[in-house]
Write a protein that holds these residues in place. Sequence first.
Motif, PDB file in Angstrom:
ATOM      1  N   GLY A   1     -56.585 -25.883   6.193  1.00  0.00           N
ATOM      2  CA  GLY A   1     -56.879 -25.773   4.770  1.00  0.00           C
ATOM      3  C   GLY A   1     -57.576 -24.567   4.736  1.00  0.00           C
ATOM      4  N   GLY A   2     -57.542 -23.713   5.800  1.00  0.00           N
ATOM      5  CA  GLY A   2     -58.344 -22.293   5.643  1.00  0.00           C
ATOM      6  C   GLY A   2     -57.535 -21.109   5.279  1.00  0.00           C
ATOM      7  N   VAL A   3     -58.104 -19.904   4.970  1.00  0.00           N
ATOM      8  CA  VAL A   3     -57.221 -18.894   4.628  1.00  0.00           C
ATOM      9  C   VAL A   3     -57.626 -17.749   5.711  1.00  0.00           C
ATOM     10  N   VAL A   4     -56.267 -17.191   6.035  1.00  0.00           N
ATOM     11  CA  VAL A   4     -56.356 -15.849   6.744  1.00  0.00           C
ATOM     12  C   VAL A   4     -55.862 -14.904   5.791  1.00  0.00           C
ATOM     13  N   LEU A   5     -56.888 -13.757   6.058  1.00  0.00           N
ATOM     14  CA  LEU A   5     -56.847 -12.576   5.116  1.00  0.00           C
ATOM     15  C   LEU A   5     -56.564 -11.435   5.968  1.00  0.00           C
ATOM     16  N   ILE A   6     -55.550 -10.762   5.567  1.00  0.00           N
ATOM     17  CA  ILE A   6     -55.092  -9.437   6.273  1.00  0.00           C
ATOM     18  C   ILE A   6     -54.879  -8.306   5.510  1.00  0.00           C
ATOM     19  N   ASP A   7     -55.571  -7.192   5.707  1.00  0.00           N
ATOM     20  CA  ASP A   7     -55.642  -5.945   5.008  1.00  0.00           C
ATOM     21  C   ASP A   7     -54.948  -4.887   5.813  1.00  0.00           C
ATOM     22  N   ALA A   8     -54.105  -4.173   5.471  1.00  0.00           N
ATOM     23  CA  ALA A   8     -53.380  -3.147   6.326  1.00  0.00           C
ATOM     24  C   ALA A   8     -52.831  -2.120   5.693  1.00  0.00           C
ATOM     25  N   HIS A   9     -52.523  -0.971   5.998  1.00  0.00           N
ATOM     26  CA  HIS A   9     -52.027   0.210   5.513  1.00  0.00           C
ATOM     27  C   HIS A   9     -50.597   0.021   5.296  1.00  0.00           C
ATOM     28  N   ASN A  10     -50.241   0.544   3.967  1.00  0.00           N
ATOM     29  CA  ASN A  10     -48.872   0.624   3.535  1.00  0.00           C
ATOM     30  C   ASN A  10     -48.067   1.994   4.008  1.00  0.00           C
ATOM     31  N   GLY A  11     -48.848   2.892   4.280  1.00  0.00           N
ATOM     32  CA  GLY A  11     -48.563   4.004   5.029  1.00  0.00           C
ATOM     33  C   GLY A  11     -49.455   5.011   5.129  1.00  0.00           C
ATOM     34  N   GLY A  12     -48.792   6.181   5.633  1.00  0.00           N
ATOM     35  CA  GLY A  12     -49.816   7.232   6.081  1.00  0.00           C
ATOM     36  C   GLY A  12     -49.063   8.716   5.790  1.00  0.00           C
ATOM     37  N   VAL A  13     -49.850   9.861   6.106  1.00  0.00           N
ATOM     38  CA  VAL A  13     -49.053  10.905   5.998  1.00  0.00           C
ATOM     39  C   VAL A  13     -47.755  11.342   6.548  1.00  0.00           C
ATOM     40  N   THR A  14     -47.620  10.862   7.826  1.00  0.00           N
ATOM     41  CA  THR A  14     -46.401  11.036   8.459  1.00  0.00           C
ATOM     42  C   THR A  14     -45.506   9.637   8.826  1.00  0.00           C
ATOM     43  N   ARG A  15     -45.851   8.501   8.500  1.00  0.00           N
ATOM     44  CA  ARG A  15     -44.919   7.392   8.631  1.00  0.00           C
ATOM     45  C   ARG A  15     -45.326   6.144   7.787  1.00  0.00           C
ATOM     46  N   GLU A  16     -44.482   5.378   7.827  1.00  0.00           N
ATOM     47  CA  GLU A  16     -45.052   3.885   6.921  1.00  0.00           C
ATOM     48  C   GLU A  16     -45.797   3.149   7.667  1.00  0.00           C
ATOM     49  N   GLY A  17     -46.671   2.444   7.270  1.00  0.00           N
ATOM     50  CA  GLY A  17     -47.476   1.465   7.667  1.00  0.00           C
ATOM     51  C   GLY A  17     -47.033   0.023   7.864  1.00  0.00           C
ATOM     52  N   VAL A  18     -47.604  -0.922   8.395  1.00  0.00           N
ATOM     53  CA  VAL A  18     -47.209  -2.144   8.732  1.00  0.00           C
ATOM     54  C   VAL A  18     -46.868  -3.033   7.469  1.00  0.00           C
ATOM     55  N   PHE A  19     -47.605  -2.741   6.400  1.00  0.00           N
ATOM     56  CA  PHE A  19     -47.074  -3.089   5.278  1.00  0.00           C
ATOM     57  C   PHE A  19     -46.648  -2.545   4.008  1.00  0.00           C
ATOM     58  N   ALA A  20     -45.793  -1.588   4.468  1.00  0.00           N
ATOM     59  CA  ALA A  20     -44.810  -0.670   3.807  1.00  0.00           C
ATOM     60  C   ALA A  20     -44.022  -1.296   2.936  1.00  0.00           C
TER      61      ALA A  20
END
Length: 103
Positions: A1-20
Amino acid sequence: GGVVLIDAHNGGVTREGVFAKLGTLEKGDIIEVERGDGKKFRYEVRENQSMPLDEVNATGMKMMMESAEPGKEALNLITCDGKWVPRLQQFDRRIMLRAVIVE
């Protein structure tokens, strides 16, 4: 019943992030997460929205600490969205996705 919360980058100057592509997921889509020991977990997207930063700070983070279905294990994901605000050195919106475990 718990929650896993993940915050990650959508991108950067040179490439897409994991959450693009996080903003493209829709209600009913399946997210599969594989743990280090090879065990896989499947979550179904319940909601995905782009929220203004002031709303995220006021109420959004509390929402992200809860499951979209009370009592059901959840995976909640956050990434940046919107326009870059130079004076704040951050984007003005966040993608807020909530998903629940598929049994």
